[in-house]
Write an enzyme that holds these catalytic residues in place. Structure first.
Site, PDB file in Angstrom:
ATOM      1  N   ALA A  42      -8.496   1.266  -0.023  1.00 49.51           N
ATOM      2  CA  ALA A  42      -9.591   1.277   0.938  1.00 49.51           C
ATOM      3  C   ALA A  42      -9.647   2.578   1.740  1.00 49.51           C
ATOM      4  O   ALA A  42     -10.715   3.007   2.150  1.00 49.51           O
ATOM      5  CB  ALA A  42      -9.476   0.089   1.882  1.00 49.51           C
ATOM      6  N   THR A  43      -8.515   3.225   1.944  1.00 52.32           N
ATOM      7  CA  THR A  43      -8.534   4.515   2.654  1.00 52.32           C
ATOM      8  C   THR A  43      -9.395   5.507   1.878  1.00 52.32           C
ATOM      9  O   THR A  43     -10.283   6.151   2.445  1.00 52.32           O
ATOM     10  CB  THR A  43      -7.095   5.077   2.799  1.00 52.32           C
ATOM     11  OG1 THR A  43      -6.315   4.141   3.534  1.00 52.32           O
ATOM     12  CG2 THR A  43      -7.100   6.417   3.509  1.00 52.32           C
ATOM     13  N   ASN A  62      -8.463  -5.692  11.058  1.00 53.10           N
ATOM     14  CA  ASN A  62      -7.094  -5.828  10.575  1.00 53.10           C
ATOM     15  C   ASN A  62      -6.106  -6.190  11.681  1.00 53.10           C
ATOM     16  O   ASN A  62      -5.007  -6.634  11.393  1.00 53.10           O
ATOM     17  CB  ASN A  62      -6.650  -4.529   9.885  1.00 53.10           C
ATOM     18  CG  ASN A  62      -6.923  -3.308  10.725  1.00 53.10           C
ATOM     19  OD1 ASN A  62      -8.089  -3.013  11.034  1.00 53.10           O
ATOM     20  ND2 ASN A  62      -5.899  -2.603  11.117  1.00 53.10           N
ATOM     21  N   GLN A  83     -10.034  -6.295   4.653  1.00 52.75           N
ATOM     22  CA  GLN A  83      -9.446  -7.561   5.114  1.00 52.75           C
ATOM     23  C   GLN A  83     -10.341  -8.757   4.806  1.00 52.75           C
ATOM     24  O   GLN A  83      -9.947  -9.896   5.044  1.00 52.75           O
ATOM     25  CB  GLN A  83      -9.207  -7.513   6.637  1.00 52.75           C
ATOM     26  CG  GLN A  83      -8.195  -6.491   7.092  1.00 52.75           C
ATOM     27  CD  GLN A  83      -6.753  -6.876   6.781  1.00 52.75           C
ATOM     28  OE1 GLN A  83      -6.449  -8.019   6.452  1.00 52.75           O
ATOM     29  NE2 GLN A  83      -5.853  -5.905   6.872  1.00 52.75           N
ATOM     30  N   ALA A  99      -6.811  -3.986  -3.095  1.00 58.68           N
ATOM     31  CA  ALA A  99      -6.173  -5.143  -3.742  1.00 58.68           C
ATOM     32  C   ALA A  99      -4.999  -5.694  -2.949  1.00 58.68           C
ATOM     33  O   ALA A  99      -4.738  -6.892  -2.967  1.00 58.68           O
ATOM     34  CB  ALA A  99      -5.701  -4.764  -5.152  1.00 58.68           C
ATOM     35  N   HIS A 100      -4.263  -4.813  -2.226  1.00 59.90           N
ATOM     36  CA  HIS A 100      -2.940  -5.252  -1.754  1.00 59.90           C
ATOM     37  C   HIS A 100      -2.973  -6.141  -0.516  1.00 59.90           C
ATOM     38  O   HIS A 100      -1.930  -6.656  -0.118  1.00 59.90           O
ATOM     39  CB  HIS A 100      -2.008  -4.046  -1.557  1.00 59.90           C
ATOM     40  CG  HIS A 100      -2.240  -3.209  -0.349  1.00 59.90           C
ATOM     41  ND1 HIS A 100      -1.525  -3.377   0.804  1.00 59.90           N
ATOM     42  CD2 HIS A 100      -3.096  -2.183  -0.114  1.00 59.90           C
ATOM     43  CE1 HIS A 100      -1.919  -2.476   1.701  1.00 59.90           C
ATOM     44  NE2 HIS A 100      -2.876  -1.747   1.162  1.00 59.90           N
ATOM     45  N   THR A 158      -8.037   9.590 -14.296  1.00 60.92           N
ATOM     46  CA  THR A 158      -7.817   8.554 -15.293  1.00 60.92           C
ATOM     47  C   THR A 158      -7.764   7.184 -14.637  1.00 60.92           C
ATOM     48  O   THR A 158      -7.050   6.997 -13.648  1.00 60.92           O
ATOM     49  CB  THR A 158      -6.504   8.830 -16.048  1.00 60.92           C
ATOM     50  OG1 THR A 158      -6.624  10.102 -16.682  1.00 60.92           O
ATOM     51  CG2 THR A 158      -6.222   7.750 -17.090  1.00 60.92           C
ATOM     52  N   CYS A 183      -0.414   1.189  10.834  1.00 64.29           N
ATOM     53  CA  CYS A 183      -0.744   2.590  10.590  1.00 64.29           C
ATOM     54  C   CYS A 183      -0.552   3.446  11.834  1.00 64.29           C
ATOM     55  O   CYS A 183      -0.449   4.650  11.747  1.00 64.29           O
ATOM     56  CB  CYS A 183      -2.180   2.730  10.104  1.00 64.29           C
ATOM     57  SG  CYS A 183      -2.585   1.568   8.823  1.00 64.29           S
TER      58      CYS A 183
HETATM   59  C1  LIG Z   1      -5.319  -1.892   4.938  1.00 67.47           C
HETATM   60  C2  LIG Z   1      -6.651  -1.426   5.415  1.00 67.47           C
HETATM   61  C3  LIG Z   1      -7.183  -0.188   5.018  1.00 67.47           C
HETATM   62  C4  LIG Z   1      -6.423   0.763   4.134  1.00 67.47           C
HETATM   63  O1  LIG Z   1      -6.384   0.277   2.837  1.00 67.47           O
HETATM   64  P1  LIG Z   1      -5.416   0.942   1.721  1.00 67.47           P
HETATM   65  O2  LIG Z   1      -5.857   0.284   0.474  1.00 67.47           O
HETATM   66  O3  LIG Z   1      -4.037   0.600   2.144  1.00 67.47           O
HETATM   67  O4  LIG Z   1      -5.699   2.393   1.739  1.00 67.47           O
HETATM   68  C5  LIG Z   1      -8.437   0.158   5.469  1.00 67.47           C
HETATM   69  N1  LIG Z   1      -9.125  -0.654   6.268  1.00 67.47           N
HETATM   70  C6  LIG Z   1      -8.651  -1.844   6.685  1.00 67.47           C
HETATM   71  C7  LIG Z   1      -9.485  -2.701   7.554  1.00 67.47           C
HETATM   72  C8  LIG Z   1      -7.395  -2.265   6.263  1.00 67.47           C
HETATM   73  O5  LIG Z   1      -6.917  -3.430   6.687  1.00 67.47           O
END
Ligand SMILES: *Cc1c(COP(=O)(O)O)cnc(C)c1O
Length: 383
Positions: free
Chosen positions: A73-74, A153, A181, A202-203, A242, A328
């Site tokens: 997501a970053t 988050n 989230q 995904a995580h 890739t 973070c």
């Molecule tokens: C965890 C998070 C991110 C960052 O996502 P990554 O996949 O770890 O880069 C961005 N925005 C929110 C709201 C998050 O909770």
């Protein structure tokens, strides 16, 4: 000693066995490069990526051609915000976002500010929800993008993205939402909610780390973005590199499971959250941060008067894995920018913790965590 109870699901989650199982063959027998279309190794990976793209698109009401895979997501937030800014600066240089966004939204905005863009950072109400009355007057003729997250988050609140999407759509302004989230936890539909760009990862939903996606609208209106990685022109030119077939298969399975289990997972986590809150609430001087009902089922963010936040976390860490504010920013010793934006006093903001209940937590863990929490707070207050 047993391991601490994991209650930090907003930070990351374990990979669900069902996700791992579908990923494994793509590390070994189906190791091909999805872009290698001259042989069957490539075809196997390519068709898995194609299926994954269709699953993800279907989960959010999008077309498969509107999904670009990223590292998370970053990266998706950076691609959306800087990509729109770079592609549309001749139309306007004004961007609107909210004070409680993740740093992966705020920092790209600050970066653009250093390049001459103008950023309006909207305040939130004391419950953490964006003040819609402040949003409308902030939209201008030169506004090119509004970015508001779907679910926070830290405090778990669900922003009114449907109303925001409508306001933006009516004015021809692109609307981006960080749904890291939210995906798999609340229903999302890019058509019904007028979302032009949406970041996924995904995580946070029992998928692997290092994979995410950006939804980019192609019709009514078509959204163009400038790529931030240049290379082989993958992902329709939006993101070269890739494709990570095993991770992509895992992202799709995690989202598919999230959508399938959404109702039952949420009901179970809500019951655990209420159980935890009832037991914690019995302590004096504990307050809930964020809107009491318009929030993620698994989130509980509380401030504890009369204790020192660091001492609280230290006292709890052998019993449970929880977080103070956002992971973070936890390297810096400053109160959470989210709680500050809600008007929580610094002293209370320092004494705040976030519980993130996940799919695999069970009631006995919640009881143990609540008991450990109460005895630690009582001990610190007595000391
Ligand atoms: C965890 C998070 C991110 C960052 O996502 P990554 O996949 O770890 O880069 C961005 N925005 C929110 C709201 C998050 O909770």
């Amino acid at each position: 000693m047993s391991k601490p109870i994991y209650l930090d699901a907003h930070s990351t989650t374990p990979v669900d066995d069902r996700v791992l199982e579908v990923m494994l063959p793509f590390f070994t027998e189906h190791f091909g490069n999805p872009a290698s279309t001259t042989h069957e190794y490539g075809w196997a990976a390519e068709s898995a990526v194609k299926r994954s793209r269709a699953i993800i698109a279907a989960a959010i009401g999008a077309d498969p051609t509107e999904i670009a895979f990223t590292s998370g997501a970053t990266e998706a937030n950076n691609l959306a915000i800087k990509g729109v800014a770079e592609a549309h600066h001749s139309r306007g240089r004004h961007i609107v976002t909210v004070a409680t966004e993740h740093n992966a939204v705020l920092d790209p905005c600050r970066y653009l500010e250093s390049l001459g863009f103008e950023i309006t950072i909207l305040p939130v109400l004391s419950d953490g929800l964006v003040d819609l009355e402040k949003l409308e007057p902030a939209l201008r003729d030169d506004t090119i993008l509004v970015s508001v997250m779907a679910a926070n988050n830290e405090i778990g609140v669900l922003q009114p993205i449907t109303q925001i999407g409508q306001l933006c759509h009516d004015r021809g302004i692109f609307f981006h939402t960080d749904a890291a989230q939210a995906i798999g936890k609340i229903p999302l539909n890019v058509q019904q909610q007028n979302i032009d760009l949406m970041s996924l990862t995904a995580h946070k939903i029992y998928g692997p780390k290092g994979i995410g996606a950006l939804y980019v609208r192609r019709r009514n209106p078509r959204v163009t973005i400038a790529p931030q990685l240049h290379g082989g022109g993958h992902e329709r030119g939006m993101r070269s590199g890739t494709l990570a077939a095993p991770q992509i298969v895992g992202l799709a399975k995690a989202i598919e499971l999230g959508v399938e289990l959404m109702v039952e997972d949420n009901a179970r986590m809500l019951a655990l959250r209420d159980q935890l809150w009832q037991q914690i609430q019995a302590l004096d001087g504990v307050s809930l941060n964020g809107h009491p009902t318009q929030r993620l089922a698994g989130n509980l963010n509380v401030s504890v008067a009369g204790v020192e936040g660091n001492a609280l976390l230290m006292g709890l860490r052998s019993a449970m894995a929880i977080s103070s504010g956002s992971a973070c920013t936890s390297a810096k010793i400053e109160p959470s920018h989210v709680l500050q934006a809600m008007g929580v006093a610094d002293e209370l903001a320092f004494a705040s913790v976030r519980f993130g209940i996940g799919r695999f937590n069970i009631a006995t863990e919640i009881d143990q965590a609540a008991q450990a929490f109460a005895s630690t707070v009582n001990h610190l207050r007595a000391g």
